[in-house]
Design an enzyme around this catalytic site. Structure first.
Site, short mmCIF file in Angstrom:
data_model
loop_
_atom_site.label_atom_id
_atom_site.label_comp_id
_atom_site.label_asym_id
_atom_site.label_seq_id
_atom_site.Cartn_x
_atom_site.Cartn_y
_atom_site.Cartn_z
N ARG A 74 0.83 -1.12 0.05
CA ARG A 74 0.00 0.00 0.20
C ARG A 74 0.81 1.16 -0.03
NH1 ARG A 74 -2.63 -0.70 5.51
NH2 ARG A 74 -0.70 -1.09 5.89
N CYS A 100 -2.49 0.64 -9.48
CA CYS A 100 -2.77 -0.79 -9.21
C CYS A 100 -4.17 -0.99 -9.44
CB CYS A 100 -2.23 -1.24 -7.66
SG CYS A 100 -0.36 -1.18 -7.44
#
Length: 437
Positions: A155, A264
């Site tokens: 992340r 992503c």
């Protein structure tokens, strides 16, 4: 162990640095000389909290080096991690695998002794099996050059934690020594009781795509509910709070707003759908197309709200855009919702001025038509509308009374649900937000 990392972008640089800090000897490869020079000098070429300090620690230990020589990498490494990008193909929902395939094809002819090549890039299911064949055919070591898959779950803004203290490790292995080698690489994590799933290559490939698809679905679900709330007069934030109390649902990623972006989720769910359709199972993931559509609609709805706050016509209106990065604590502007909204406002004739704590340089390169400012007060000077599009803490904490002194009109659009509407209204602002009637 002697590890190599092929590709020093966000994933590769983070992985190389963290593996060196764990105690491995790491040699990282890239063709970008400027990036290699920056890293070797202790400069991280992107924003990630804590990583510059980790890079300095790794360099000072002598366990991290950088090179552009693939033969040197092959001779050095026992384990080679492939960390190259898989962007969306132009004109297609599919993934562009040229970097991953090119990395394996370039490395393989130099592999003369037993080793393990480990893919970390996000790829469509079936890619690893094909690359294993390519590796075996090109490597002088033959079958002794094994292939495994170890998907990443980084992340942005939490990359160090997600590398050194991940929620799980997934090891996709075939027959041979790959499992034992990877367990040795990640021994400190396994000793810390990080959950580990050992599986086949295909399942390991699917885990990342499936995880991102689920998260994207949850985000788009609450944004679909926001559309219903806007039409019905309900409160989407109270709705989300009530849903979050159900432990089968939970509150994470159940936050209405402008939606997801970045390098992503958008491209990964599209590639997931594309590959499922190639396999003849497109009907099973058809809902992901609507997930993507809902996400795109949030951007269009935000433009509508700004237009309404400007009096119905954006031509000549100065609009202050708070945020350029796709999320806080990042300088990544790939598929950034904030910049798409800003560009659409500009295309309708608005004079758009953008401010962001970290992403301005990247934004200037990708959106040169927009104007940029170094502070929120500078960006808001003379603005008819202020639009909060990335929820940096600096923007959450803005004083609406002080900001109100410099704008031409006290009108704000909160696309992230980050502001206290009562406080802003008390300061004389007209407040509109996604999901609010």
């Amino acid at each position: 162990m002697r590890l190599t990392v092929i590709g020093t972008g966000y994933l590769g640089a983070t992985h190389a640095i963290c593996m060196a800090v764990l105690g491995h000897d790491v040699l990282a490869l890239d063709r970008d000389g400027e990036r290699l020079a920056a890293l070797a000098a202790g400069r991280v070429p992107f924003h990630e909290p804590g990583l510059p300090e980790m890079l300095r620690k790794a360099l000072d230990s002598g366990r991290l080096r950088f090179t552009d020589d693939v033969a040197e990498v092959a001779a050095f490494g026992e384990v080679h991690f492939v960390c190259t990008g898989t962007p969306q193909l132009a004109g297609s929902m599919g993934a562009d695998l040229s970097q991953v395939e090119g990395a394996v094809a370039a490395l393989a002819p130099h592999l003369e002794r037993p080793c393990l090549v480990v893919g970390k890039s996000t790829v469509p299911v079936g890619t690893a099996q094909r690359l294993a064949g390519l590796l075996a055919g090109l490597a002088p070591a033959g079958a002794a050059a094994e292939l495994a898959w170890n998907p990443e779950f980084l992340r942005e803004g939490h990359a160090i934690e997600d590398t050194l203290r991940p929620s799980r490790l997934v090891l996709g292995v075939a027959a041979g020594t790959a499992r034992a080698v990877l367990e040795a690489v990640f021994a400190p994590l396994l000793a810390a009781q990080v959950p580990c799933v050992v599986t086949d290559l295909a399942t390991a490939e699917l885990v990342k795509g499936a995880a991102n698809s689920f998260l994207a679905t949850k985000i788009s679900f609450i944004n679909a509910m926001a559309e219903v709330c806007e039409a019905s007069g309900a409160d989407v934030h109270q709705l989300a709070a009530a849903l979050a109390l159900d432990d089968r649902i939970g509150g994470r990623f159940l936050k209405p707003g402008l939606g997801f972006g970045g390098g992503c989720l958008p491209k990964d769910i599209r590639a997931f759908v594309h590959r499922a359709e190639e396999l003849g199972t497109g009907r099973s993931v058809r809902f992901l197309r609507e997930v993507d559509d809902i996400n795109r609609r949030r951007r269009l709805r935000t433009v509508e709200l700004v237009r309404e706050q400007a009096g119905g016509d954006l031509r000549g209106a100065r609009v202050c855009v708070l945020g350029a990065a796709f999320k806080p604590h990042s300088d990544d502007v790939r598929d950034a919702p904030a910049l798409e909204v800003a560009q659409r406002l500009h295309d309708e004739g608005a004079r758009v001025v953008v401010v962001d704590p970290q992403a301005l340089d990247n934004a200037r390169r990708t959106h040169p038509d927009l104007e940029y400012a170094d502070s929120a007060l500078e960006a808001a000077a003379g603005a008819r509308v202020v639009a909060l599009l990335t929820e940096w803490d600096q923007f959450r904490g803005l004083d609406p009374r002080r900001l109100g002194e410099v704008v031409a009109q006290r009108a704000v659009v909160d696309a992230r649900g980050a502001l206290d509407p009562d406080a802003w209204r008390a300061a004389g602002w007209s407040v509109r937000a996604l999901g609010a009637a």
